[in-house]
Every structure is written in structure tokens, then in C-alpha cells.
Design a protein around this motif. Structure first.
Motif, mmCIF file in Angstrom:
data_model
loop_
_atom_site.group_PDB
_atom_site.id
_atom_site.type_symbol
_atom_site.label_atom_id
_atom_site.label_comp_id
_atom_site.label_asym_id
_atom_site.label_seq_id
_atom_site.Cartn_x
_atom_site.Cartn_y
_atom_site.Cartn_z
ATOM 1 N N HIS A 37 144.614 67.484 7.935
ATOM 2 C CA HIS A 37 144.550 66.067 7.578
ATOM 3 C C HIS A 37 144.894 65.861 6.098
ATOM 4 O O HIS A 37 145.389 64.814 5.706
ATOM 5 C CB HIS A 37 143.140 65.501 7.820
ATOM 6 C CG HIS A 37 142.823 65.240 9.246
ATOM 7 N ND1 HIS A 37 142.547 66.249 10.138
ATOM 8 C CD2 HIS A 37 142.741 64.081 9.960
ATOM 9 C CE1 HIS A 37 142.297 65.728 11.332
ATOM 10 N NE2 HIS A 37 142.414 64.414 11.248
ATOM 11 N N SER A 38 144.620 66.881 5.277
ATOM 12 C CA SER A 38 144.803 66.726 3.825
ATOM 13 C C SER A 38 145.922 67.603 3.263
ATOM 14 O O SER A 38 146.495 67.260 2.220
ATOM 15 C CB SER A 38 143.493 67.053 3.090
ATOM 16 O OG SER A 38 143.023 68.350 3.451
ATOM 17 N N LEU A 39 146.238 68.707 3.913
ATOM 18 C CA LEU A 39 147.351 69.543 3.459
ATOM 19 C C LEU A 39 148.648 68.889 3.922
ATOM 20 O O LEU A 39 148.781 68.514 5.088
ATOM 21 C CB LEU A 39 147.216 70.961 4.011
ATOM 22 C CG LEU A 39 145.940 71.703 3.600
ATOM 23 C CD1 LEU A 39 145.901 73.094 4.208
ATOM 24 C CD2 LEU A 39 145.802 71.776 2.081
ATOM 25 N N ILE A 40 149.609 68.752 3.011
ATOM 26 C CA ILE A 40 150.778 67.928 3.305
ATOM 27 C C ILE A 40 152.036 68.764 3.523
ATOM 28 O O ILE A 40 152.118 69.925 3.131
ATOM 29 C CB ILE A 40 151.033 66.899 2.175
ATOM 30 C CG1 ILE A 40 151.206 67.585 0.817
ATOM 31 C CG2 ILE A 40 149.920 65.869 2.141
ATOM 32 C CD1 ILE A 40 151.528 66.632 -0.335
ATOM 33 N N THR A 41 153.013 68.133 4.161
ATOM 34 C CA THR A 41 154.314 68.758 4.364
ATOM 35 C C THR A 41 155.024 68.892 3.028
ATOM 36 O O THR A 41 154.639 68.281 2.039
ATOM 37 C CB THR A 41 155.186 67.918 5.305
ATOM 38 O OG1 THR A 41 155.394 66.636 4.706
ATOM 39 C CG2 THR A 41 154.528 67.726 6.656
ATOM 40 N N ASN A 42 156.101 69.664 3.042
ATOM 41 C CA ASN A 42 156.868 69.868 1.815
ATOM 42 C C ASN A 42 158.227 69.176 1.888
ATOM 43 O O ASN A 42 159.103 69.439 1.079
ATOM 44 C CB ASN A 42 157.066 71.368 1.575
ATOM 45 C CG ASN A 42 157.158 71.692 0.106
ATOM 46 O OD1 ASN A 42 156.520 71.049 -0.713
ATOM 47 N ND2 ASN A 42 157.960 72.679 -0.236
ATOM 48 N N THR A 43 158.382 68.298 2.882
ATOM 49 C CA THR A 43 159.616 67.543 3.074
ATOM 50 C C THR A 43 159.252 66.088 3.319
ATOM 51 O O THR A 43 158.304 65.812 4.069
ATOM 52 C CB THR A 43 160.408 68.091 4.286
ATOM 53 O OG1 THR A 43 160.649 69.491 4.098
ATOM 54 C CG2 THR A 43 161.736 67.372 4.451
ATOM 55 N N VAL A 44 159.994 65.158 2.715
ATOM 56 C CA VAL A 44 159.674 63.740 2.897
ATOM 57 C C VAL A 44 159.883 63.349 4.355
ATOM 58 O O VAL A 44 160.719 63.917 5.062
ATOM 59 C CB VAL A 44 160.516 62.841 1.962
ATOM 60 C CG1 VAL A 44 160.173 63.123 0.513
ATOM 61 C CG2 VAL A 44 162.013 63.009 2.216
ATOM 62 N N ASP B 227 157.562 59.538 1.314
ATOM 63 C CA ASP B 227 156.236 60.132 1.192
ATOM 64 C C ASP B 227 156.181 61.461 1.949
ATOM 65 O O ASP B 227 157.048 61.783 2.777
ATOM 66 C CB ASP B 227 155.174 59.180 1.757
ATOM 67 C CG ASP B 227 154.931 57.981 0.857
ATOM 68 O OD1 ASP B 227 155.283 58.054 -0.332
ATOM 69 O OD2 ASP B 227 154.402 56.963 1.344
ATOM 70 N N PHE B 228 155.124 62.219 1.664
ATOM 71 C CA PHE B 228 154.882 63.501 2.323
ATOM 72 C C PHE B 228 153.678 63.329 3.248
ATOM 73 O O PHE B 228 152.610 62.919 2.805
ATOM 74 C CB PHE B 228 154.606 64.595 1.286
ATOM 75 C CG PHE B 228 155.767 64.840 0.356
ATOM 76 C CD1 PHE B 228 156.706 65.809 0.639
ATOM 77 C CD2 PHE B 228 155.925 64.086 -0.797
ATOM 78 C CE1 PHE B 228 157.783 66.039 -0.212
ATOM 79 C CE2 PHE B 228 156.993 64.302 -1.663
ATOM 80 C CZ PHE B 228 157.924 65.276 -1.360
ATOM 81 N N ALA B 229 153.855 63.662 4.514
ATOM 82 C CA ALA B 229 152.823 63.404 5.518
ATOM 83 C C ALA B 229 151.854 64.576 5.648
ATOM 84 O O ALA B 229 152.192 65.716 5.333
ATOM 85 C CB ALA B 229 153.481 63.149 6.868
ATOM 86 N N PRO B 230 150.645 64.315 6.153
ATOM 87 C CA PRO B 230 149.751 65.425 6.515
ATOM 88 C C PRO B 230 150.404 66.301 7.576
ATOM 89 O O PRO B 230 151.115 65.817 8.458
ATOM 90 C CB PRO B 230 148.525 64.701 7.095
ATOM 91 C CG PRO B 230 148.593 63.309 6.589
ATOM 92 C CD PRO B 230 150.047 63.000 6.418
ATOM 93 N N ARG B 231 150.155 67.583 7.496
ATOM 94 C CA ARG B 231 150.805 68.519 8.426
ATOM 95 C C ARG B 231 150.422 68.253 9.878
ATOM 96 O O ARG B 231 151.229 68.406 10.791
ATOM 97 C CB ARG B 231 150.461 69.959 8.041
ATOM 98 C CG ARG B 231 151.141 70.371 6.756
ATOM 99 C CD ARG B 231 150.758 71.769 6.320
ATOM 100 N NE ARG B 231 151.085 71.933 4.913
ATOM 101 C CZ ARG B 231 150.587 72.875 4.129
ATOM 102 N NH1 ARG B 231 149.743 73.771 4.635
ATOM 103 N NH2 ARG B 231 150.915 72.945 2.852
ATOM 104 N N GLY B 232 149.170 67.856 10.090
ATOM 105 C CA GLY B 232 148.738 67.583 11.461
ATOM 106 C C GLY B 232 149.513 66.446 12.096
ATOM 107 O O GLY B 232 149.723 66.429 13.317
#
Length: 623
Positions: A53-60, A115-120
Motif C-alpha cells: 500500500h505504501s511502497l511505490i512503483t518506479n515507473t509513472v 504519479d507513482f502508484a502503490p505496488r499493490g
């Protein structure tokens, strides 16, 4: 014919999509079953993992899509569908309400295209995409998924018996997208782990951060983190914001308000530098930089009479491209618009006529600001240049401020970040050179060590927000960066871990985190499936030899043109295909998420593998 796909991450999903599309068009009957111990999307994107929920992707979000496009050669039937950003805007609000885990991401949908989204959330997009594939199945195809771990693959006649969940099933073809595996510790890691166990310390070996429980690290106590790559930034957030701290805007900078539950972090690496921030995105979903010098034709002209490419010649051409982009951006930058006044065209003409080795002298002659003159030693080794007699914290904040200011100007316009970002756009060209074996073994080794280090440092960095957050944490002493050449040892006298660096710092801590993912190393593999693959000689060290030169890679061998697995005897394993991280070094730069319109490797793999399998099925049924 029955096809097993092992791994339900982006690669497995992409291959499933192409198999269904081709089988329906070509009227070839296939029964596809996908397996993974994690939900669709795999371990990295698992939406059920609360940390995702808090760790984000590395691509917009606008540069992610699972729908293949015509940038890929022979992609098979193309289906139109929403990119990740379009899905967030149009479909996700209703789709997420359909599951208990989906509902927990409804408050994460307020995202703009850059923006960068949460990974989930991207895991949920992949689940939606998988369901979309199943809707495309018809008379000729079926697609199923089982959340289970594959324990073994055994050849039986011309099929493969796959063992899972106390039972087994036979398949005609297997595609493996195994990702990072679980390893036993190497000698150094085992020494740390045994020392920690004896002395009741906390040691966290290489692992996926989202699966690492850091609750045993006490508040206010020191923790050593070894590594300043992407994994470091995950741990940084897990030990600060995820423990109740808050980042707030304070004028032009972020400020961190501590919760009191944070440990005191001492982090470092060989270089003493974090990866560079990604420039603020200015590019469209499929927009790529078009190289001026580092072109297919120019690279072709560098080949010698044997058809090989010398690494030094390759790097000189790359060096000219990236430096030219830097200076081109610099003289367009409003902050530096008066540097050379009306001599802009003359300056650029000088650069075009000269090799990159002359650029520093030319830039000095045109009175470029000293900190804007490209210097590889300064870019890669800045921390070594810091005055040993001055506060490293103050030097570090200035370093981060410069990186933040530059990256904020954008990945097209920034003098440095705009130049670094072209690496993302020329990866396919570089990959073609490497995978077609234009380098001799000695030059391949230089590429995999020297060039990979440059590429990773410059272009694989975190979102800009993470560097801003790091600066805030350094400013309030919650994160303390050690100098270069960081080394960690056991300290039996103090029953703790001990870290030191070139700056003569000495830090003792009861906790040590290895901020890196498990290595790709078949000798250390512990997963039952990988052990079986090693036993059969299907996964093994890859050796390249030409004349007297040999290079040994800790990567499983495949044919990079077909993705067929090649065994220890150099023979193709019939019916088994594999791609991705276990082959890093045979393939190049495999850790990506699909991006539309840019010939992304995951699409390319899926197109080739699906065609290979469907063509082979047609041959078998015809005979």
C-alpha cells in the motif's frame, strides 16, 4: 496441447495473453494453466501484502500497459485496452469494490498521469488484465490459474510432469518466469547470521523488503543498512513513515516529523551515494529520445572485420551521446541562458565535430559553470571528493539539493537528469548489441561490470519524492549516510555489528539490514524447483568462449532469440522456455514493467515465445 506457465508476474501474464490471442486466431487448441505461490501479479506486486500500500512503483502510471502494440515485431492479434492510468481513471473505482483487498486501495486512486502508484495497485491491474484474457478464450483456448508452488518438473516421454500441492499433471510445453529466488546465505552472510543468533542481534539478509518484518528493530536504537540502491529506499520508508512519521512541505523542501518509533539509521555503500533521482516526467507514454550519435548505423560501422564490437568504441559513442544531451539541455536551461549568448550554434557545432574526450576542455573554453561541466569521475565518485575535515552531513545535503533541483527540471529538459534518462530510451538498442553477441567475451565482461554500474547508477534511480524524503531524514539525523568504502564486520567484544568507512567513522549497532535483493546464483538456490532444474542441468552457469577468451556467467542459459532453455551440454531442452531475471547476463536488463509503444522486452519475449509454441504445436499435429 497443454501449456504450463510457472510465474504469474508480468512475464507470465504477457505470455498467457499472446498464447490465447494466437491460438484463437490460428485455431490451435491449447489448455493453459498458470501457477504461482502468490496471487496474480506475483510476489513483487502482491496487493494482499500490506506494505504494498505504501511502497511505490518506479515507473509513472501513464507509462505502464499490459496491452501489446505494433512496436513489437509479429506480435500476434492486437487487442485495444486501457493503460494502467486509463484503468485507474475508468475501471478501477468499480472493479476494486468487488473484492475485500480491492476496497483497501480505493483511497489510492487519486493519481495523476505522472504519479507513482502503490505496488499493490498495479498488482490489481494485472489481476484485472488476467480476467480480461480469460474473456478472450473461446473454442480453441482455456486459461486457468492455481495459487500454488511448483515443486518439481520431470521429463516423461515427450511431456513434462509438474508436481504441486501433493499432486501432479503432465504438460506438453512449459514456460518459466521465475523472478528472484530464495537463496541460502553466502559465506559472509552466514557469518553475520550465526553471529547474530549467538548474540541475540537482528540480521536481515538479502530479501524482498515487502516480505521482511522489521518489528524487532527497536525505536531510537542504531541500525546499519548496507546498500543505497532501490531496496534501501523501501527500508527507509518502512522504518520511518510506516512507523507513524510524516513528511510535510516546509517552504520549498520536505520536513520530517518523527513519531518517536524510528530507529537511527546508518546507511552506506561502496560509492557512498544513493542512485540519482528520476527526472520529473515530461514524456508521453510512448515518447522516446532519438539518439543523434548512438545510432544503429553508427554502431554497425564500429564493428571490425569479424563482425565484433569493441567495448571501448561502444562506450565512446555512448559517452558522446549522453554528454551532448547534457550540454544541449544546459544551454536551453533558463537558469543558464546567458552562458554563451549568441555562440550557441558554434558551441554545439564544436561538440558534434569532437569526441567526448574533448568536451570538458571545450566546455571550459566556453566558460560553462564548473558544476555543470560533465566529469565522469565527479559524477560516479563524488563522495570520495568530500573534505574529510568538514561535516559529511552538510556536504551530503548540498549533494542531494543539487540532485533534487536538477531532477525537478524534468527528464527531457534537466541538464543531468535529462541526459541520464536517455539510457531508458536506448536500452533496446543496447540490448540488441549485447544479446546478438557483438561483444567478444572480454568486452562482454566489461559491459556487464563497467557499463552496468554506470547504467544502474544513472538511470535506475527512485522517484524524485524519495530523494526529497531522504534529504529530510538526513536533515533531522534519522538517516545518517556513511562515507564511501563502507565495510561491516562482527564485533565480538561489544556483541554488535560494526560499520566503518573511508571517513574513519565507527558505528556499532544491534541490527544489520542487507539492502539488496537475493543474487541470481544457482549454487545458493534453495527453492525445490530451482534445485531440480540444477539437477537436470537445465539451469547452470553459462560459459562463452571465443578463441582464448572465456566468460562465465552466473545465469541460466537460454537462446536469446527463441527463449528456449539450453542445458549443460549445450542442447535445447525441447518444449521448455524461460525468460527474465534468472537469465540476467545472457539477456540484459530484464527487471522492467511493460511500457507501451517502445518495443519493451516483456512484449517482445511474449510475442516470440507464443509464436514458437504455437508453431511447434502446428508441426506436431500436422505430423
Amino acid at each position: 496441447m497443454k501449456i504450463a506457465i510457472i510465474g504469474a508476474g508480468p512475464r507470465g501474464i504477457a505470455v498467457a495473453d499472446r498464447l490465447v490471442a494466437r491460438s484463437e486466431k490460428e485455431k490451435v487448441n491449447v489448455e493453459i494453466k498458470m501457477y504461482d505461490p502468490y496471487p496474480i501479479g506475483g510476489k513483487v506486486w502482491n496487493p494482499m501484502n500490506k506494505l504494498n500500500h505504501s511502497l511505490i512503483t518506479n515507473t509513472v502510471v501513464s507509462q505502464v500497459s499490459f496491452f501489446i502494440d505494433d512496436s513489437i515485431e509479429n506480435p500476434g492479434p492486437i487487442r485495444q485496452g486501457p493503460s494502467f492510468y486509463e484503468w485507474i481513471q475508468q475501471i478501477a473505482p468499480e472493479y476494486l469494490k468487488g473484492s475485500s483487498v480491492g476496497k483497501t486501495y480505493l483511497d489510492k486512486l487519486d493519481l495523476k498521469e505522472n504519479d507513482f502508484a502503490p505496488r499493490g495497485l498495479i498488482g490489481l491491474y494485472q489481476q484485472w488484465f488476467f480476467e480480461n484474457i480469460r474473456k478472450q478464450t473461446g473454442k480453441n483456448s482455456s486459461l486457468a490459474y492455481e495459487q500454488t508452488e511448483i515443486k518439481a518438473i520431470t521429463p516423461v516421454n515427450q511431456q513434462y510432469k509438474i508436481d504441486f500441492s501433493g499432486t501432479s499433471e503432465k504438460f506438453d510445453f512449459v514456460f518459466m518466469a521465475l523472478g528472484y529466488g530464495e537463496n541460502k546465505y553466502n559465506d559472509e552472510e552466514r557469518t553475520f547470521a550465526e553471529f547474530a543468533k549467538r548474540n541475540k542481534l537482528s540480521y536481515f539478509g538479502p530479501a524482498n523488503p515487502s516480505e521482511t518484518n522489521l518489528d524487532d528493530i527497536p525505536a531510537t536504537q542504531a541500525v546499519i543498512i548496507r546498500g543505497l540502491g532501490l531496496t534501501f529506499f523501501d527500508y527507509m520508508i518502512m522504518l520511518t513513515e510506516n512507523r507513524g512519521g510524516k513528511f510535510v512541505q516546509d517552504g520549498e523542501q520536505l520536513k520530517y516529523i518523527a513519531s518517536g518509533r524510528e530507529p537511527i539509521i546508518f546507511a552506506g555503500s561502496r560509492s557512498g551515494l544513493p542512485l540519482h533521482a528520476r527526472g520529473r516526467n515530461q514524456k508521453g507514454p510512448s515518447e522516446e529520445y532519438k539518439p543523434r550519435f548512438f545510432t544503429k548505423n553508427n554502431l554497425k560501422n564500429l564493428k571490425n572485420h569479424t563482425g565484433n564490437l569493441d567495448y571501448n568504441s561502444f562506450f565512446k559513442l555512448f559517452d558522446k551521446e549522453i554528454q551532448y544531451k547534457h550540454y544541449e539541455n544546459l544551454i536551453k536551461d533558463p537558469d543558464y541562458s546567458n552562458i554563451i549568448h549568441k555562440r550557441t550554434n558554434r558551441f554545439l557545432r564544436e561538440l558534434r565535430r569532437n569526441p567526448a574526450s574533448n568536451y570538458e576542455k571545450i566546455a571550459e573554453e566556453y566558460h560553462m559553470p564548473k558544476n555543470q561541466i560533465w566529469n565522469w569521475d565527479r559524477i560516479l565518485n563524488s563522495a570520495y571528493k568530500a573534505d574529510l575535515h568538514q561535516s559529511f552531513k552538510n556536504w551530503y545535503i548540498k549533494y542531494l539539493d543539487f540532485d533534487i533541483e536538477d531532477a525537478s527540471k524534468g527528464n527531457k529538459d534537466a541538464p543531468y537528469a535529462g541526459a541520464y534518462d536517455i539510457l531508458r530510451d536506448i536500452r533496446n538498442l543496447i540490448r540488441d548489441i549485447f544479446e546478438n553477441q557483438f561483444f567478444l567475451p572480454d568486452d562482454s565482461e566489461k559491459f556487464l561490470t563497467k557499463f552496468n554500474a554506470v547504467n544502474n547508477f544513472l538511470s535506475v534511480g527512485p522517484p524524485l519524492i524519495r530523494i526529497k524524503q531522504l534529504r529530510a531524514l538526513v536533515d533531522c539525523h534519522i538517516v545518517n549516510i556513511l562515507g564511501p568504502e563502507m565495510k561491516v564486520e562482527n564485533d565480538p567484544r561489544n556483541k554488535s555489528f560494526f560499520a566503518k568507512s573511508q571517513r574513519l567513522e565507527m558505528i556499532n549497532a544491534k541490527s544489520l539490514i542487507e539492502a539488496r535483493l537475493p543474487s541470481v546464483d544457482n549454487d545458493l538456490a534453495t527453492q525445490p524447483l530451482r534445485l531440480i532444474l540444477n539437477k537436470y542441468g537445465w539451469y547452470h552457469k553459462t560459459r562463452y568462449q571465443k578463441n582464448q577468451q572465456q566468460i562465465i556467467l552466473n545465469a541460466a542459459q537460454i537462446n536469446p532469440k527463441t527463449y528456449q532453455l539450453i542445458d549443460r551440454m549445450g542442447q535445447v531442452v525441447p518444449g521448455i522456455y524461460s525468460a527474465g531475471i534468472p537469465h540476467e547476463g545472457v539477456s540484459w536488463f530484464t527487471t522492467i514493467i511493460p511500457r507501451p509503444g517502445v518495443r519493451t522486452i516483456i512484449y517482445k519475449e511474449a510475442a516470440i515465445i507464443s509464436k514458437e509454441i504455437i508453431d511447434e504445436i502446428k508441426k506436431r499435429t500436422e505430423t
